[in-house]
Design an enzyme around this catalytic site. Structure first.
Site, PDB file in Angstrom:
ATOM      1  N   ASN A 112      -9.002  -4.202 -23.136  1.00  0.00           N
ATOM      2  CA  ASN A 112      -8.935  -3.343 -21.951  1.00  0.00           C
ATOM      3  C   ASN A 112      -7.759  -3.763 -21.090  1.00  0.00           C
ATOM      4  OD1 ASN A 112      -9.755  -1.431 -19.926  1.00  0.00           O
ATOM      5  ND2 ASN A 112     -10.640  -3.132 -18.748  1.00  0.00           N
ATOM      6  N   HIS A 114      -6.794  -3.850 -17.161  1.00  0.00           N
ATOM      7  CA  HIS A 114      -7.457  -3.760 -15.863  1.00  0.00           C
ATOM      8  C   HIS A 114      -6.437  -4.016 -14.763  1.00  0.00           C
ATOM      9  CE1 HIS A 114     -10.690  -3.908 -12.970  1.00  0.00           C
ATOM     10  NE2 HIS A 114     -10.154  -5.003 -12.468  1.00  0.00           N
ATOM     11  N   SER A 141      -4.043  -7.021 -15.947  1.00  0.00           N
ATOM     12  CA  SER A 141      -4.483  -7.976 -16.969  1.00  0.00           C
ATOM     13  C   SER A 141      -4.943  -7.242 -18.219  1.00  0.00           C
ATOM     14  CB  SER A 141      -5.672  -8.800 -16.444  1.00  0.00           C
ATOM     15  OG  SER A 141      -5.381  -9.430 -15.211  1.00  0.00           O
ATOM     16  N   ASP A 150     -15.363  -6.527 -17.091  1.00  0.00           N
ATOM     17  CA  ASP A 150     -14.064  -7.122 -16.746  1.00  0.00           C
ATOM     18  C   ASP A 150     -14.124  -8.644 -16.754  1.00  0.00           C
ATOM     19  OD1 ASP A 150     -12.870  -4.607 -16.454  1.00  0.00           O
ATOM     20  OD2 ASP A 150     -13.459  -4.462 -14.358  1.00  0.00           O
ATOM     21  N   GLU A 180       1.799  -2.636 -16.182  1.00  0.00           N
ATOM     22  CA  GLU A 180       0.889  -2.093 -17.194  1.00  0.00           C
ATOM     23  C   GLU A 180       1.615  -1.553 -18.419  1.00  0.00           C
ATOM     24  OE1 GLU A 180      -2.643   0.078 -16.057  1.00  0.00           O
ATOM     25  OE2 GLU A 180      -2.211  -0.251 -13.938  1.00  0.00           O
TER      26      GLU A 180
HETATM   27  N1  NHR Z   1     -17.758  -2.208 -20.552  1.00  0.00           N
HETATM   28  C1  NHR Z   1     -18.113  -3.477 -20.731  1.00  0.00           C
HETATM   29  N2  NHR Z   1     -19.320  -3.716 -21.256  1.00  0.00           N
HETATM   30  N3  NHR Z   1     -17.299  -4.508 -20.394  1.00  0.00           N
HETATM   31  C2  NHR Z   1     -16.112  -4.282 -19.849  1.00  0.00           C
HETATM   32  O1  NHR Z   1     -15.343  -5.310 -19.545  1.00  0.00           O
HETATM   33  C3  NHR Z   1     -15.678  -2.945 -19.609  1.00  0.00           C
HETATM   34  C4  NHR Z   1     -16.555  -1.912 -19.991  1.00  0.00           C
HETATM   35  C5  NHR Z   1     -16.199  -0.576 -19.777  1.00  0.00           C
HETATM   36  C6  NHR Z   1     -15.005  -0.269 -19.152  1.00  0.00           C
HETATM   37  C7  NHR Z   1     -12.927  -0.924 -17.961  1.00  0.00           C
HETATM   38  C8  NHR Z   1     -13.162  -1.305 -16.492  1.00  0.00           C
HETATM   39  C9  NHR Z   1     -11.856  -1.478 -15.734  1.00  0.00           C
HETATM   40  O2  NHR Z   1     -10.809  -1.801 -16.328  1.00  0.00           O
HETATM   41  C10 NHR Z   1     -14.149  -1.287 -18.745  1.00  0.00           C
HETATM   42  C11 NHR Z   1     -14.467  -2.624 -18.988  1.00  0.00           C
HETATM   43  C12 NHR Z   1     -15.326   1.609 -15.392  1.00  0.00           C
HETATM   44  C13 NHR Z   1     -16.108   1.023 -14.403  1.00  0.00           C
HETATM   45  C14 NHR Z   1     -17.175   1.824 -13.690  1.00  0.00           C
HETATM   46  O3  NHR Z   1     -17.728   1.373 -12.704  1.00  0.00           O
HETATM   47  C15 NHR Z   1     -15.905  -0.305 -14.098  1.00  0.00           C
HETATM   48  C16 NHR Z   1     -14.939  -1.048 -14.786  1.00  0.00           C
HETATM   49  C17 NHR Z   1     -14.176  -0.456 -15.784  1.00  0.00           C
HETATM   50  C18 NHR Z   1     -14.368   0.873 -16.086  1.00  0.00           C
HETATM   51  N4  NHR Z   1     -17.508   3.033 -14.191  1.00  0.00           N
HETATM   52  C19 NHR Z   1     -18.547   3.928 -13.651  1.00  0.00           C
HETATM   53  C20 NHR Z   1     -19.788   3.932 -14.569  1.00  0.00           C
HETATM   54  O4  NHR Z   1     -20.879   4.205 -14.036  1.00  0.00           O
HETATM   55  C21 NHR Z   1     -18.080   5.361 -13.580  1.00  0.00           C
HETATM   56  C22 NHR Z   1     -16.859   5.534 -12.735  1.00  0.00           C
HETATM   57  C23 NHR Z   1     -16.188   6.895 -12.949  1.00  0.00           C
HETATM   58  O5  NHR Z   1     -16.581   7.659 -13.854  1.00  0.00           O
HETATM   59  O6  NHR Z   1     -15.225   7.176 -12.217  1.00  0.00           O
HETATM   60  O7  NHR Z   1     -19.661   3.744 -15.798  1.00  0.00           O
HETATM   61  O8  NHR Z   1     -11.838  -1.361 -14.490  1.00  0.00           O
HETATM   62  C1  GAR Z   2      -4.607   2.354 -15.061  1.00  0.00           C
HETATM   63  O1  GAR Z   2      -4.084   1.824 -13.873  1.00  0.00           O
HETATM   64  C2  GAR Z   2      -5.640   1.413 -15.628  1.00  0.00           C
HETATM   65  O2  GAR Z   2      -5.321   0.070 -15.487  1.00  0.00           O
HETATM   66  C3  GAR Z   2      -6.814   1.771 -14.780  1.00  0.00           C
HETATM   67  O3  GAR Z   2      -6.755   3.179 -14.625  1.00  0.00           O
HETATM   68  C4  GAR Z   2      -5.421   3.614 -14.762  1.00  0.00           C
HETATM   69  C5  GAR Z   2      -5.333   4.610 -15.877  1.00  0.00           C
HETATM   70  O4  GAR Z   2      -4.089   5.247 -15.892  1.00  0.00           O
HETATM   71  N1  GAR Z   2      -8.066   1.402 -15.384  1.00  0.00           N
HETATM   72  C6  GAR Z   2      -9.173   1.277 -14.695  1.00  0.00           C
HETATM   73  O5  GAR Z   2      -9.194   1.329 -13.482  1.00  0.00           O
HETATM   74  C7  GAR Z   2     -10.393   1.108 -15.530  1.00  0.00           C
HETATM   75  N2  GAR Z   2     -11.522   1.131 -14.678  1.00  0.00           N
HETATM   76  P1  GAR Z   2      -3.588   6.002 -17.195  1.00  0.00           P
HETATM   77  O6  GAR Z   2      -4.705   6.912 -17.656  1.00  0.00           O
HETATM   78  O7  GAR Z   2      -2.430   6.833 -16.708  1.00  0.00           O
HETATM   79  O8  GAR Z   2      -3.188   4.990 -18.223  1.00  0.00           O
END
Ligand code: NHR
Ligand code: GAR
Length: 228
Positions: A112, A114, A141, A150, A180
């Protein structure tokens, strides 16, 4: 794990797909060591899907709203990924938290990107939180995805200085453009080459266990083990 050349890569997206585009461009240039065999989105009609189609890559939308539970969505998502037989699964702006069963199914293949200097600011709204904390540095990262949100081992990280005039928008744009879009292709290239792997929940690059993430830009003076 033995690896294929080129490695098979599946990318998961939810939106704009700028990171996806950076991976497509690197792959097209022959710089990724991986071919993108499928792009899957949980949202239909997003820009990232159009980017994939323009590059001739197979796409699929699996709308999470069509499922009663996270487990059911993740089972369908997992089946769609498994059908493409990937060596690497890259989350690129994928916005759904994944269940433990899903993680187990693809453990060691999931990366991922982040938008923070992990372990700072897991979860959402990272640019806003860095500004609110008056941080001097911010960035992005690459980490292995584990059950802990994360919280998996961080493998590569790039930082920029926060400027006094930065807003959430300018900071997000500079993290994207200056960090990124550069670090994700580099990390995928390591995975594709079999150099980067997850072993017993720890990240290894070549013969080195990564106690701290590799810092971008990659240092030419560093041992070969941390150069691309
Ligand atoms: N899943 C696991 N188990 N572990 C990780 O490290 C994950 C993951 C799924 C996604 C990306 C992460 C980021 O880079 C990621 C890492 C979505 C949310 C979230 O709160 C949080 C972190 C990340 C991605 N999602 C909400 C949910 O209820 C919905 C938010 C929306 O749809 O806008 O899933 O930040
Ligand atoms: C990126 O900044 C990525 O790091 C972030 O969303 C953006 C996606 O942009 N990811 C998260 O916040 C995951 N929760 P992109 O679709 O243009 O690559």
């Amino acid at each position: 794990m033995t690896h294929r050349e080129p490695a098979r890569l599946v990318v998961l997206i939810s939106g704009t797909g700028r990171n996806l585009q950076a991976l497509i461009d690197a792959s097209t240039r022959g710089d990724l060591g991986a071919q993108i065999v499928k792009v899957i989105s949980n949202r239909s009609a997003v820009a990232g899907l159009a980017r994939a189609e323009a590059a001739g890559i197979a796409t699929q939308t699996i709308d999470h709203r069509g499922f009663d539970t996270r487990e059911a969505f993740d089972a369908a998502l997992g089946d769609a990924i498994a059908a493409a037989a990937p060596d690497i699964v890259a989350l690129a702006g994928f916005m759904r938290i994944l269940t433990a069963d899903f993680i187990r199914r693809f453990e060691g293949r999931l990366l991922n990107i982040h938008p923070s200097l992990l372990p700072k600011y897991r979860g959402l709204h990272t640019h806003r939180r860095a500004l609110e904390a008056a941080d001097r540095w911010h960035g992005a990262s690459i980490h292995f995805v584990t059950e802990e949100l994360d919280g998996g081992p961080v493998v590569l990280q790039g930082r920029i200085a926060v400027e006094p005039e930065d807003t959430e928008q300018t900071l997000a744009r500079r993290v994207m453009e200056e960090v990124e879009l550069l670090i994700y292709p580099a990390a995928v290239r390591w995975m594709a080459g079999g150099r980067l792997r997850l072993q017993d929940h720890l990240a290894w690059l070549d013969d080195t266990r990564l106690q701290t993430p590799v810092q971008w830009p990659l240092d030419d003076a560093a041992p070969d083990s941390v150069n691309p």
